[in-house]
Design a protein around this motif. Structure first.
Motif, mmCIF file in Angstrom:
data_model
loop_
_atom_site.group_PDB
_atom_site.id
_atom_site.type_symbol
_atom_site.label_atom_id
_atom_site.label_comp_id
_atom_site.label_asym_id
_atom_site.label_seq_id
_atom_site.Cartn_x
_atom_site.Cartn_y
_atom_site.Cartn_z
ATOM 1 N N ALA A 182 -7.296 53.767 108.243
ATOM 2 C CA ALA A 182 -6.358 54.751 108.843
ATOM 3 C C ALA A 182 -6.550 56.096 108.590
ATOM 4 N N HIS A 183 -7.721 56.415 107.594
ATOM 5 C CA HIS A 183 -7.992 57.668 107.039
ATOM 6 C C HIS A 183 -8.285 58.780 108.325
ATOM 7 N N ARG A 184 -8.671 58.215 109.337
ATOM 8 C CA ARG A 184 -8.850 59.235 110.512
ATOM 9 C C ARG A 184 -7.633 59.668 111.104
ATOM 10 N N ASP A 185 -6.635 59.017 110.928
ATOM 11 C CA ASP A 185 -5.340 59.061 111.650
ATOM 12 C C ASP A 185 -4.860 60.705 111.068
ATOM 13 N N VAL A 186 -4.655 61.557 111.884
ATOM 14 C CA VAL A 186 -3.927 62.781 111.532
ATOM 15 C C VAL A 186 -2.577 62.664 111.504
ATOM 16 N N THR A 187 -1.820 63.156 110.517
ATOM 17 C CA THR A 187 -0.395 63.379 110.673
ATOM 18 C C THR A 187 -0.177 64.698 110.485
ATOM 19 N N ASP A 213 -7.179 50.632 104.817
ATOM 20 C CA ASP A 213 -6.605 50.237 106.312
ATOM 21 C C ASP A 213 -7.209 50.746 107.444
ATOM 22 N N ARG A 231 -18.443 50.877 104.622
ATOM 23 C CA ARG A 231 -18.344 52.305 104.446
ATOM 24 C C ARG A 231 -16.667 52.756 103.925
ATOM 25 N N ARG A 255 -5.317 54.157 102.457
ATOM 26 C CA ARG A 255 -5.549 54.293 103.962
ATOM 27 C C ARG A 255 -7.071 54.370 104.365
ATOM 28 N N TYR A 256 -7.923 54.415 103.505
ATOM 29 C CA TYR A 256 -9.426 54.294 103.605
ATOM 30 C C TYR A 256 -9.584 52.543 104.003
ATOM 31 N N LEU A 264 -16.439 55.111 100.644
ATOM 32 C CA LEU A 264 -15.623 56.257 100.574
ATOM 33 C C LEU A 264 -14.563 56.501 99.585
ATOM 34 N N PRO A 294 -2.452 56.163 97.807
ATOM 35 C CA PRO A 294 -2.098 56.311 99.290
ATOM 36 C C PRO A 294 -3.405 56.606 100.054
ATOM 37 N N VAL A 295 -4.212 57.515 99.343
ATOM 38 C CA VAL A 295 -5.427 57.976 99.892
ATOM 39 C C VAL A 295 -6.300 56.736 100.210
ATOM 40 N N VAL A 327 -9.721 46.469 105.879
ATOM 41 C CA VAL A 327 -9.919 46.116 107.381
ATOM 42 C C VAL A 327 -10.336 47.247 108.180
#
Lengths: 186, 186
Positions: A176-181, A174, A130, A171-172, A134, A167-168, A124
């Motif tokens: 959410a991979h661009r979210d910077v923790t 989701d 893409r 995150r792709y 990735l 988890p990586v 999503v």
């Protein structure tokens, strides 16, 4: 086989039919069916792949909650590549893809039309195709480092790698991979 | 060259000296120096690499705040591979590494002793060497997908890929890749 290679290279895996290959070869489609079974069987023969790399993997990756897809994808993918009977023919195709644009196009269209398209429903976000690409090329890189280069840092149990990579990949999926923790330590 | 190949394969890049190669070849080390310059020059010759893939890249990746290393690493790495003059010889080595265990061991030891070891100071966490290896093989997978397979989903501007991959690489360096953020959407 020559006709199949041309058709697959020109139209991709999904865009090619046994009928179009038969037409190019000047034979009856039933003859191809007799010798190679399905389109997948013919494709495997063209790439000299002894195995169908997606038949079992894709259902195993898809079957379950979307929130745990990262886990399933990483475990299924890495476990497949632990088996030399699976790994060697696939790496042979990759090797040839590095020399031949035709084989690269075939391998890409195969990957696209099976694995990548098959997994896209799990993503999503802004660009599911893409995001899946990735994630899956990440795992291809891991296999390259672990099995081809044999990097010491990437050896050990598959379970450990699954814990690190799932988890990586999730995150792709989701988006959410661009979210910077915040950075941990420094 | 044959002596160098054997020494590099047996002892890795870091563990090999011009002296040991000279001894095996039965020549004076000065002769090797005369023809190949440094150990790196000889190594490039052995792998038929026209370029030193780390000489400029490593400082560009290292130079700056640790919290922005993900950004620098991804941009430097992907930008290098945009140039066919750089990309083709490196891919040629990768291709050979897929056939020859000896070349695979050479390529791995080279990668280990230059890029991976050089970047390890940027990682904090339980296993910096592994975290760097996971990050760099991720990028190798991206290059494979973009340039070898030519996957449609991985084309477009390098800048866009940097935006997507830099946070992931940074998270590996921070040892934060196992942290699960809540799924976005579902």
């Amino acid at each position: 086989m020559a006709a199949a290679r041309v058709e697959f290279a020109q139209h991709g895996f999904a865009g090619t039919t046994l009928r179009s290959i038969a037409a190019r070869a000047g034979v009856d489609p039933a003859l191809i069916h007799h010798y190679f079974g399905t389109k997948m069987g013919l494709f495997q023969a063209v790439l000299a792949l002894g195995v169908d790399p997606t038949r079992q993997a894709l259902p195993a990756m898809l079957d379950g909650p979307r929130e745990e897809a990262g886990q399933r994808i990483v475990r299924t993918f890495l476990t497949m590549y632990e088996d030399p009977q699976f790994r060697e023919p696939v790496l042979a195709v990759m090797r040839t893809a590095m020399t031949s644009r035709e084989v690269a196009a075939l391998a890409a269209s195969f990957l696209q039309d099976t694995m990548l398209r098959g997994l896209v429903t799990l993503a999503v976000g802004p660009d599911p195709a893409r995001q899946v690409a990735l994630a899956m090329t990440h795992l291809m890189g891991t296999v390259l480092g672990r099995h081809v280069l044999g990097l010491a840092a990437l050896q050990g149990e598959v379970d450990a790698l699954v814990d690190e990579l799932a988890p990586v990949v999730q995150r792709y999926l989701d988006g959410a991979h661009r979210d910077v923790t915040g950075p941990v330590g420094s």
